[in-house]
Motif scaffolding. Structure first.
Motif, PDB file in Angstrom:
ATOM      1  N   PHE A 174       0.955  -1.207   0.028  1.00  0.00           N
ATOM      2  CA  PHE A 174      -0.127  -0.188  -0.013  1.00  0.00           C
ATOM      3  C   PHE A 174       1.004   1.227  -0.073  1.00  0.00           C
ATOM      4  N   GLY A 220       0.525   4.249   2.004  1.00  0.00           N
ATOM      5  CA  GLY A 220       1.251   4.295   3.389  1.00  0.00           C
ATOM      6  C   GLY A 220       1.172   2.736   3.844  1.00  0.00           C
ATOM      7  N   ALA A 222       0.731   0.495   5.522  1.00  0.00           N
ATOM      8  CA  ALA A 222      -0.462  -0.159   6.345  1.00  0.00           C
ATOM      9  C   ALA A 222      -0.099  -1.460   7.147  1.00  0.00           C
ATOM     10  N   LEU A 223       1.077  -1.370   7.397  1.00  0.00           N
ATOM     11  CA  LEU A 223       1.560  -2.682   8.529  1.00  0.00           C
ATOM     12  C   LEU A 223       0.765  -2.403   9.671  1.00  0.00           C
ATOM     13  N   PHE A 224       0.489  -3.559  10.311  1.00  0.00           N
ATOM     14  CA  PHE A 224      -0.171  -3.494  11.390  1.00  0.00           C
ATOM     15  C   PHE A 224       0.623  -3.053  12.622  1.00  0.00           C
TER      16      PHE A 224
END
Lengths: 359, 259
Positions: free
Chosen positions: A84, A86, A88-90
């Motif tokens: 993604f 940004g 978009a890591l958890f």
């Protein structure tokens, strides 16, 4: 034929609030190919990616992944990977758990998870960072974890939504070559959305140039750059100049056109254009020679007056006004002669093979 | 340390808020038979009385069970509602969100009156009715604070989980819920405080003989202003403050709320 296709879109259309965003996209992506969807913002490239990902459904047309129609298949069954814009890591999971997420959702065995996560992190050169949390990483590292997370599940297609656009220019360059190296190594089919023409040119096997919900041209980077099919493509990629003309003579392999400046141009083409037909011509800014006005006259030169001369680092940019009043921008790699200054009369020479016939 | 004008203001405001509480605590130690401040003498008799007072302790127990049950229900319902309302294309989103937040904007006595009319007809003037009424009261706090958490959530994180193979339910469990937990916890704590301290609604819905602690205290103050009331109130205050401190330690609750 269809066995070698990783992805196939046929007649895909999508509207939001009665505004047509995609107007019938046809696109075939071969297995192992790196394909870029390139276009200005609002051209529908992200919508196309979201349809492939399964975040929304097409109004019309079919999407096939490895020959299977997936129109009604939810995102989590499509076996894709996505990076993604940004990262978009958890944020509540460390690198290891981020990369392992897809494998855990697939109920992989612990030993397999460990080895696959290790491989993926090694591929993006982040071994040893397993325990770090996303907030403890730099922007480039975050995006590499995002890449590792998507690749760990060995997806059929990797979708990339402007993954480098939040990075600074230098890091972006470094990540581009890294991405190229990774693609060369693992040969996963990749669909890359970008508005950055240079990124698309350097990374892709083929580029799909999109404009206003349509596919303008699908070709190799060279094909897109050297033989743009439409005026939009020629204008969007690289710097181009446009002139209208009328065919006055048809020769084998070329035509002579009377330009709107009143001058004649010889244009190389395999097309059979009857005399009298109107054509749209274009020429790249870096495919024009600037000669002083007293140089020996050759066929197919435009005379004009220099308006401006700018030194832009890697090149000189000259702006020339031609007889029809249009401004032609010329990019030269070497310094033009000293008498090419604002106000001077010059002649612009364009080789027949450098003229592009556009739609 | 420099003393600024703002810190003096802050001190005055704290004093105004805390002073009545300290008065209650002080009055609980008095040796007089009526509530007196400053306390005269010092005794713990009123605590002994309060702890052995069936009405007070029954009220406390009722308050705790009602608050815990109502909080449990409104946390689950409120979180679900907020998740739906946060969707960009929620059907009737505007109407529903003002519906869920309405009890915040209506005077509690009005809500209580409406509930009394309805619950009398349905035979719900009992524990279940109290729980239902408290769910109505506390739901807005959960919806509110979960909505705030959701607004700060990058939707591509949920998409990322989905495309990695997580079904919508697993996306919720493994990604959405952990990320909105501060909002859920904050909503639950607020709900607990609202429910535990509520008088206007509880007064209407409770039947004589089985009333929650604030209602019992309220009645006692009217008829029998004994220091045991202050003692019971002190017990409730200490219980509330220690709960808050434990939660603060455990969840950094205030930090997560005002981040």
């Amino acid at each position: 034929m269809s066995d070698s296709l990783a992805l196939s879109l046929s007649g895909v259309s999508k509207s939001f609030d009665k505004t047509a965003i995609l107007k019938g996209i046809n696109l075939d992506v071969r297995k192992g190919e790196f394909i870029s969807l390139l276009g200005p913002s609002g051209c529908g490239k992200t919508t196309t990616l979201n349809l492939i990902a399964g975040f929304s459904k097409p109004d019309a047309g079919d999407i096939l992944i490895s020959g299977r129609r997936v129109n009604d298949m939810p995102s989590h069954h499509r076996h894709l990977g996505m990076v993604f814009q940004g990262h978009a890591l958890f944020p509540h999971m460390n690198c290891f758990d981020n990369v392992a997420f897809g494998l855990r959702m697939r109920k992989a065995a612990d030993s397999e998870i460990r080895s696959r996560v290790g491989e993926a992190l090694e591929l993006v050169r982040l071994s040893g960072m397993e325990k770090r949390f996303p907030r403890e990483l730099s922007g480039g590292q975050q995006q590499r974890v995002g890449l590792a997370r998507a690749l760990a599940v060995k997806p059929e297609i990797l979708l990339l939504d402007e993954p480098l656009s939040n990075l600074d220019a230098k890091l972006r360059k470094a990540m581009q070559s890294e991405l190229r190296a990774i693609h060369t190594k693992i040969r996963t089919t990749m669909v890359y959305v970008t508005h950055d023409q240079e990124e698309a040119l350097t990374l892709s096997n083929r580029i799909a140039v999109m404009n206003d919900g349509r596919l303008e041209q699908l070709d190799t980077p060279e094909g897109i750059y050297l033989q743009p099919r439409t005026r939009f493509v020629a204008d969007f990629i690289g710097s181009s100049n446009f002139l209208r003309g009328t065919v006055i003579e048809c020769r084998p392999g070329s035509v002579v056109a009377k330009l709107e400046t009143g001058e004649n141009a010889i244009v190389r083409t395999d097309k059979n254009l009857p005399a009298g037909s109107e054509i749209q011509l274009g020429v790249r800014s870096d495919r024009i020679l600037v000669l002083s006005a007293d140089a020996p006259i050759s066929q197919g030169a435009l005379s004009g007056k220099v308006l401006d001369r700018v030194f832009a680092g890697s090149q000189f940019q000259i702006l020339v006004e031609v007889a029809s009043g249009q401004r032609i921008s010329v990019h030269l790699n070497e310094a033009p002669s000293a008498n090419v200054v604002p106000g001077a009369s010059v002649r612009l020479e364009i080789a027949p093979s450098n003229w592009m016939i556009l739609q | 340390m420099k003393i600024s004008v703002t810190s003096i203001f802050a001190f005055i405001i704290y004093a105004i808020i805390i002073a009545p509480v300290l008065m209650v605590v002080g009055a609980s130690f008095t040796e007089t038979r009526f509530i007196a401040f400053p306390p005269q003498g010092f005794t713990l008799d009123w605590y002994w009385r309060a702890l052995n007072d069936r009405a007070l302790m029954g009220g406390l127990w009722l308050s705790v069970t009602i608050a815990l049950t109502a909080v449990g229900i409104s946390t689950v319902l409120g979180t679900m509602a907020a998740i739906y309302l946060a969707r960009p294309k929620a059907f009737g989103g505007a109407v529903l969100s003002s519906f869920f937040l309405a009890p915040l904007n209506v005077p509690a006595v009005m809500t209580a009156f409406a509930l009394l009319l309805a619950f009398t007809r349905w035979g719900l003037i009992n524990w279940y009715g109290l729980v239902a009424a408290h769910v109505v009261l506390t739901l807005p706090y959960v919806v509110r604070s979960v909505l705030v958490s959701l607004a700060g959530l990058d939707s591509s994180i949920q998409r990322a989980a989905g495309i990695l193979g997580a079904s919508p339910l697993r996306v919720f469990w493994h990604v959405t819920l952990p990320l909105i937990r501060p909002g859920v916890v904050a909503g639950a704590i607020f709900s607990f405080l609202i429910s535990f301290n509520n008088v206007p609604v509880s007064v209407f819905i409770s039947s004589p003989g089985s009333a929650p602690l604030p209602v019992v205290l309220f009645n006692r103050m009217q008829w029998l202003a004994e220091p045991s009331v202050a003692a019971a109130a002190t017990i409730a205050i200490v219980a509330t403050i220690s709960t808050m401190l434990i939660l603060e330690r455990r969840f950094s609750f205030y930090q997560s709320m005002f981040r």
